[in-house]
Design a protein around this motif. Structure first.
Motif, PDB file in Angstrom:
ATOM      1  N   ARG A  54       0.822  -1.216   0.000  1.00  0.00           N
ATOM      2  CA  ARG A  54       0.000   0.000   0.000  1.00  0.00           C
ATOM      3  C   ARG A  54       0.854   1.264   0.000  1.00  0.00           C
ATOM      4  O   ARG A  54       0.463   2.294  -0.558  1.00  0.00           O
ATOM      5  CB  ARG A  54      -0.945   0.004   1.199  1.00  0.00           C
ATOM      6  CG  ARG A  54      -0.259  -0.016   2.548  1.00  0.00           C
ATOM      7  CD  ARG A  54      -1.242   0.082   3.705  1.00  0.00           C
ATOM      8  NE  ARG A  54      -0.572   0.057   4.993  1.00  0.00           N
ATOM      9  CZ  ARG A  54       0.016   1.097   5.544  1.00  0.00           C
ATOM     10  NH1 ARG A  54       0.023   2.256   4.913  1.00  0.00           N
ATOM     11  NH2 ARG A  54       0.605   1.002   6.727  1.00  0.00           N
ATOM     12  N   ARG A  55       2.041   1.191   0.622  1.00  0.00           N
ATOM     13  CA  ARG A  55       2.911   2.370   0.645  1.00  0.00           C
ATOM     14  C   ARG A  55       3.477   2.648  -0.741  1.00  0.00           C
ATOM     15  O   ARG A  55       3.579   3.806  -1.161  1.00  0.00           O
ATOM     16  CB  ARG A  55       4.042   2.163   1.653  1.00  0.00           C
ATOM     17  CG  ARG A  55       3.563   2.048   3.098  1.00  0.00           C
ATOM     18  CD  ARG A  55       4.659   1.584   4.021  1.00  0.00           C
ATOM     19  NE  ARG A  55       5.123   0.241   3.676  1.00  0.00           N
ATOM     20  CZ  ARG A  55       6.085  -0.409   4.320  1.00  0.00           C
ATOM     21  NH1 ARG A  55       6.685   0.160   5.349  1.00  0.00           N
ATOM     22  NH2 ARG A  55       6.446  -1.624   3.956  1.00  0.00           N
ATOM     23  N   ARG A  56       3.817   1.594  -1.457  1.00  0.00           N
ATOM     24  CA  ARG A  56       4.317   1.790  -2.817  1.00  0.00           C
ATOM     25  C   ARG A  56       3.191   2.180  -3.770  1.00  0.00           C
ATOM     26  O   ARG A  56       3.424   2.896  -4.750  1.00  0.00           O
ATOM     27  CB  ARG A  56       5.025   0.522  -3.287  1.00  0.00           C
ATOM     28  CG  ARG A  56       6.447   0.410  -2.720  1.00  0.00           C
ATOM     29  CD  ARG A  56       7.165  -0.824  -3.163  1.00  0.00           C
ATOM     30  NE  ARG A  56       8.613  -0.685  -2.979  1.00  0.00           N
ATOM     31  CZ  ARG A  56       9.453  -1.703  -2.920  1.00  0.00           C
ATOM     32  NH1 ARG A  56       8.999  -2.946  -3.034  1.00  0.00           N
ATOM     33  NH2 ARG A  56      10.745  -1.492  -2.763  1.00  0.00           N
ATOM     34  N   ILE A  57       1.993   1.727  -3.493  1.00  0.00           N
ATOM     35  CA  ILE A  57       0.847   2.154  -4.301  1.00  0.00           C
ATOM     36  C   ILE A  57       0.634   3.659  -4.140  1.00  0.00           C
ATOM     37  O   ILE A  57       0.381   4.384  -5.109  1.00  0.00           O
ATOM     38  CB  ILE A  57      -0.417   1.373  -3.895  1.00  0.00           C
ATOM     39  CG1 ILE A  57      -0.276  -0.105  -4.294  1.00  0.00           C
ATOM     40  CG2 ILE A  57      -1.661   1.979  -4.532  1.00  0.00           C
ATOM     41  CD1 ILE A  57      -1.386  -0.993  -3.769  1.00  0.00           C
ATOM     42  N   ALA A  58       0.753   4.139  -2.888  1.00  0.00           N
ATOM     43  CA  ALA A  58       0.617   5.581  -2.637  1.00  0.00           C
ATOM     44  C   ALA A  58       1.738   6.354  -3.329  1.00  0.00           C
ATOM     45  O   ALA A  58       1.513   7.444  -3.872  1.00  0.00           O
ATOM     46  CB  ALA A  58       0.634   5.853  -1.136  1.00  0.00           C
ATOM     47  N   LEU A  59       2.951   5.795  -3.325  1.00  0.00           N
ATOM     48  CA  LEU A  59       4.066   6.442  -4.021  1.00  0.00           C
ATOM     49  C   LEU A  59       3.807   6.477  -5.521  1.00  0.00           C
ATOM     50  O   LEU A  59       4.076   7.493  -6.183  1.00  0.00           O
ATOM     51  CB  LEU A  59       5.372   5.700  -3.718  1.00  0.00           C
ATOM     52  CG  LEU A  59       6.604   6.135  -4.531  1.00  0.00           C
ATOM     53  CD1 LEU A  59       6.899   7.618  -4.316  1.00  0.00           C
ATOM     54  CD2 LEU A  59       7.818   5.283  -4.163  1.00  0.00           C
ATOM     55  N   ALA A  60       3.298   5.383  -6.063  1.00  0.00           N
ATOM     56  CA  ALA A  60       3.014   5.340  -7.502  1.00  0.00           C
ATOM     57  C   ALA A  60       2.011   6.422  -7.895  1.00  0.00           C
ATOM     58  O   ALA A  60       2.156   7.077  -8.939  1.00  0.00           O
ATOM     59  CB  ALA A  60       2.485   3.955  -7.886  1.00  0.00           C
ATOM     60  N   GLU A  61       1.009   6.631  -7.045  1.00  0.00           N
ATOM     61  CA  GLU A  61       0.019   7.674  -7.327  1.00  0.00           C
ATOM     62  C   GLU A  61       0.658   9.061  -7.271  1.00  0.00           C
ATOM     63  O   GLU A  61       0.375   9.933  -8.110  1.00  0.00           O
ATOM     64  CB  GLU A  61      -1.125   7.574  -6.315  1.00  0.00           C
ATOM     65  CG  GLU A  61      -2.235   8.594  -6.525  1.00  0.00           C
ATOM     66  CD  GLU A  61      -2.898   8.473  -7.881  1.00  0.00           C
ATOM     67  OE1 GLU A  61      -3.302   9.525  -8.428  1.00  0.00           O
ATOM     68  OE2 GLU A  61      -3.004   7.341  -8.404  1.00  0.00           O
ATOM     69  N   ALA A  62       1.537   9.269  -6.290  1.00  0.00           N
ATOM     70  CA  ALA A  62       2.234  10.559  -6.188  1.00  0.00           C
ATOM     71  C   ALA A  62       3.136  10.784  -7.398  1.00  0.00           C
ATOM     72  O   ALA A  62       3.245  11.910  -7.910  1.00  0.00           O
ATOM     73  CB  ALA A  62       3.050  10.611  -4.900  1.00  0.00           C
ATOM     74  N   LEU A  63       3.780   9.728  -7.869  1.00  0.00           N
ATOM     75  CA  LEU A  63       4.632   9.844  -9.055  1.00  0.00           C
ATOM     76  C   LEU A  63       3.802  10.180 -10.293  1.00  0.00           C
ATOM     77  O   LEU A  63       4.207  11.008 -11.125  1.00  0.00           O
ATOM     78  CB  LEU A  63       5.403   8.540  -9.270  1.00  0.00           C
ATOM     79  CG  LEU A  63       6.568   8.285  -8.309  1.00  0.00           C
ATOM     80  CD1 LEU A  63       7.037   6.836  -8.398  1.00  0.00           C
ATOM     81  CD2 LEU A  63       7.726   9.232  -8.604  1.00  0.00           C
ATOM     82  N   ARG A  64       2.648   9.549 -10.423  1.00  0.00           N
ATOM     83  CA  ARG A  64       1.779   9.855 -11.570  1.00  0.00           C
ATOM     84  C   ARG A  64       1.347  11.319 -11.549  1.00  0.00           C
ATOM     85  O   ARG A  64       1.329  11.993 -12.583  1.00  0.00           O
ATOM     86  CB  ARG A  64       0.550   8.936 -11.559  1.00  0.00           C
ATOM     87  CG  ARG A  64       0.811   7.547 -12.108  1.00  0.00           C
ATOM     88  CD  ARG A  64      -0.483   6.801 -12.368  1.00  0.00           C
ATOM     89  NE  ARG A  64      -1.178   6.472 -11.136  1.00  0.00           N
ATOM     90  CZ  ARG A  64      -0.982   5.352 -10.447  1.00  0.00           C
ATOM     91  NH1 ARG A  64      -0.101   4.464 -10.873  1.00  0.00           N
ATOM     92  NH2 ARG A  64      -1.665   5.114  -9.342  1.00  0.00           N
ATOM     93  N   THR A  65       0.998  11.805 -10.363  1.00  0.00           N
ATOM     94  CA  THR A  65       0.586  13.207 -10.242  1.00  0.00           C
ATOM     95  C   THR A  65       1.728  14.145 -10.621  1.00  0.00           C
ATOM     96  O   THR A  65       1.535  15.132 -11.343  1.00  0.00           O
ATOM     97  CB  THR A  65       0.127  13.497  -8.804  1.00  0.00           C
ATOM     98  OG1 THR A  65      -0.976  12.644  -8.478  1.00  0.00           O
ATOM     99  CG2 THR A  65      -0.296  14.948  -8.646  1.00  0.00           C
ATOM    100  N   LEU A  66       2.929  13.834 -10.137  1.00  0.00           N
ATOM    101  CA  LEU A  66       4.097  14.665 -10.450  1.00  0.00           C
ATOM    102  C   LEU A  66       4.362  14.697 -11.949  1.00  0.00           C
ATOM    103  O   LEU A  66       4.536  15.777 -12.548  1.00  0.00           O
ATOM    104  CB  LEU A  66       5.321  14.121  -9.712  1.00  0.00           C
ATOM    105  CG  LEU A  66       6.672  14.728 -10.117  1.00  0.00           C
ATOM    106  CD1 LEU A  66       6.739  16.196  -9.719  1.00  0.00           C
ATOM    107  CD2 LEU A  66       7.828  13.946  -9.497  1.00  0.00           C
TER     108      LEU A  66
END
Length: 528
Positions: A54-66
């Protein structure tokens, strides 16, 4: 039965690895251009595809936004391929380098936060790269220095982390994140650790002669000798390992692992409860009248002092020193006691919105029996009024905790995190009453409103409003300036950079309020 081998200390150089793959001083900011960082983020996002963490999923979402934000502001050049994550950034001329604009700043910092939350080595390196990228272009970025400090702390470079935290404090007027307490805890923890190691070394002078050996070999040999019952021979090797780690500036977490294991063995040798085994014949003889003590025997009082030092240095790092454990004699409020204190009184809740900041409602606000303010509220007497009777705040930020109020209600969803924040952020004498755990998370715990019914995290304002509506003991309950951030935020200057977070669902909160509103004007919503 095969006994699992304990992880041995690793041999380390005196300098910490950085995102470039080379070793440099941990407190030096690497120059990282924005293009290299964005390419690294793009490359890292491909590693997170189909991750179940779940932590990497949250990171993936932040990366997509960036990356989406970057694509919307600076179109990608055709033919450009992502750079490897840990490749040293190529030098570019100042005229051709991408600039870190405001639109990209928050998404980039969000990537750093989420990467650090993952707790894995690759993500920690990515977080450090993000921090260095921010500080390359914005050397006075408070958020950049705080992120870098947190990364260095996670890497075990405590001295460099404390220096970065102090740089953050130099640049901010309000310590909303409890950084001063964190720095004090790191400094005190390091001091106590040094004293503990000094006492261990003083009790075993021959250990210093072994500090230059390979820490891995010394530790393995020491454990082997201990397993054979040769404690007097094992002890210098084990303490020598500890001294070698410190000389090599090993990460604090590895030094802590060594200390923990060694003290466990020491307690075992002394036959102390919790040491790991029953006393051996040699240990029993050491306590028998008339028997000679082994050379490596530790006196029980000395062992107790060493254990106390160990516990105190761990505790200091966790929560910082606490000068006044009673916090000025604060009195705890239960749900029932809070109800009795507000019963029959008119109450207004003041939003941190520009609608209030641009108003002239100060005198009207101060006429209420009780004035409730939230989180990083800002006082402008003519616009907002002067009084604050109840401060309702989320536990994660420390804004206005030093301002004296009659009652402070601190909200938080996780009990352990809530208690940790109270311990670290409460200011002695700044409140007369403090809400206890029965008031910690009103919507979820008192109202039993599940995530199926209300999926988003309730704001501090909604928790407070829901609680007052639930208790239903106030003849007048007014919301002033609640436009749910349509007019923008009006907060302390240090908090203005904080984004209006997406974890809250303001539309649902607004709908809940409007369903219960008795009258509505541009500035006031009356619920009674």
């Amino acid at each position: 039965m095969t006994k699992a081998r304990t992880r041995w200390p690793r041999q380390r150089d005196a300098e910490a690895p950085t995102t470039s793959g080379e070793t440099v001083a941990a407190d030096r900011v690497d120059v990282v251009d924005l293009e290299t960082c964005l390419s690294a983020c793009a490359a890292h996002s491909t590693k997170l595809v189909a991750s179940l963490d779940r932590r990497r999923i949250a990171l993936a979402e932040a990366l997509r936004t960036l990356l989406a934000t970057h694509a919307a502001t600076v179109p990608a050049t055709s033919g450009t391929s992502p750079l490897p994550l840990l490749r040293r950034p190529a030098k570019v001329s100042s005229g051709s380098a991408l600039l870190l604009g405001d639109a990209l700043m928050d998404p980039l910092l969000a990537v750093g936060d989420k990467a650090l939350d993952c707790g894995y080595e690759d993500e920690t390196k990515l977080a450090l790269m993000v921090a260095d990228t921010v500080l390359t272009q914005r050397k006075r970025s408070r958020a950049g220095w705080r992120l870098r400090a947190r990364v260095l702390e996670a890497m075990g470079a405590e001295s460099a982390a404390a220096a970065a935290f102090e740089r953050h404090l130099e640049l901010t007027e309000e310590d909303g994140f409890g950084v001063a307490s964190k720095v004090a805890g790191l400094r005190e923890g390091a001091r106590l650790q040094a004293e503990l190691v000094r006492r261990l070394a003083a009790g075993c002078p021959e250990a210093r002669e072994l500090a230059d050996r390979s820490v891995t070999d010394s530790w393995a040999q020491g454990l082997e000798l201990h397993a054979r019952g040769a404690w007097d021979e094992a002890r210098p090797l084990l303490i020598g390992t500890l001294l070698g780690q410190i000389a090599a500036d090993a990460p604090v977490r590895e030094i802590q692992q060594t200390l923990t294991h060694y003290l466990g063995l020491l307690r075992e040798e002394a036959g102390v409860a919790g040491g790991g085994s029953a006393p051996t014949a040699g240990r029993a003889a050491a306590g028998h009248p008339g028997s000679a003590r082994p050379a490596g025997f530790t006196d029980p009082s000395e062992l107790a002092e060493l254990t106390t030092l160990y516990a105190e240095q761990r505790r200091a790092r966790m929560r910082g020193p606490v000068d006044d454990p009673t916090f000025g004699g604060v009195r705890w409020l239960t749900l029932g006691e809070f109800r009795n204190r507000i019963a029959g009184k008119s109450i207004c809740l003041i939003a941190n919105s520009k609608r209030v900041g641009n108003s002239s409602l100060g005198a009207e606000i101060d006429d209420y029996d009780l004035v409730v303010r939230f989180n990083s509220y800002r006082i402008d007497p003519a616009a907002t009024g002067r009084r604050t009777d109840i401060h309702a705040t989320i536990h994660k930020h420390g804004f206005n905790w030093d301002q004296h109020v009659d009652t402070r209600l601190v909200f938080g969803g996780i009990s352990g995190d809530w208690k940790y924040s109270l311990r670290n952020r409460l200011v002695p004498g700044a409140q007369s009453y403090l809400g206890d755990e029965s008031l910690r998370w009103p919507v979820r715990d008192i109202g039993r409103v599940s995530r199926d019914v209300w999926p988003s995290i309730p704001t501090s304002g909604f928790n407070m409003l829901w609680l007052l509506d639930f208790l239903d003991v106030s003849p007048r309950l007014d919301l002033i300036g609640f436009d749910f951030y349509e007019s923008g935020a009006y907060r302390l200057p240090a908090a203005m950079r904080l984004p209006i977070t997406s974890v809250h669902e303001y539309t649902s909160e607004k709908a809940w309020v409007m369903e219960r509103a008795q009258s509505v004007t541009d500035t006031r919503i009356c619920l009674r």
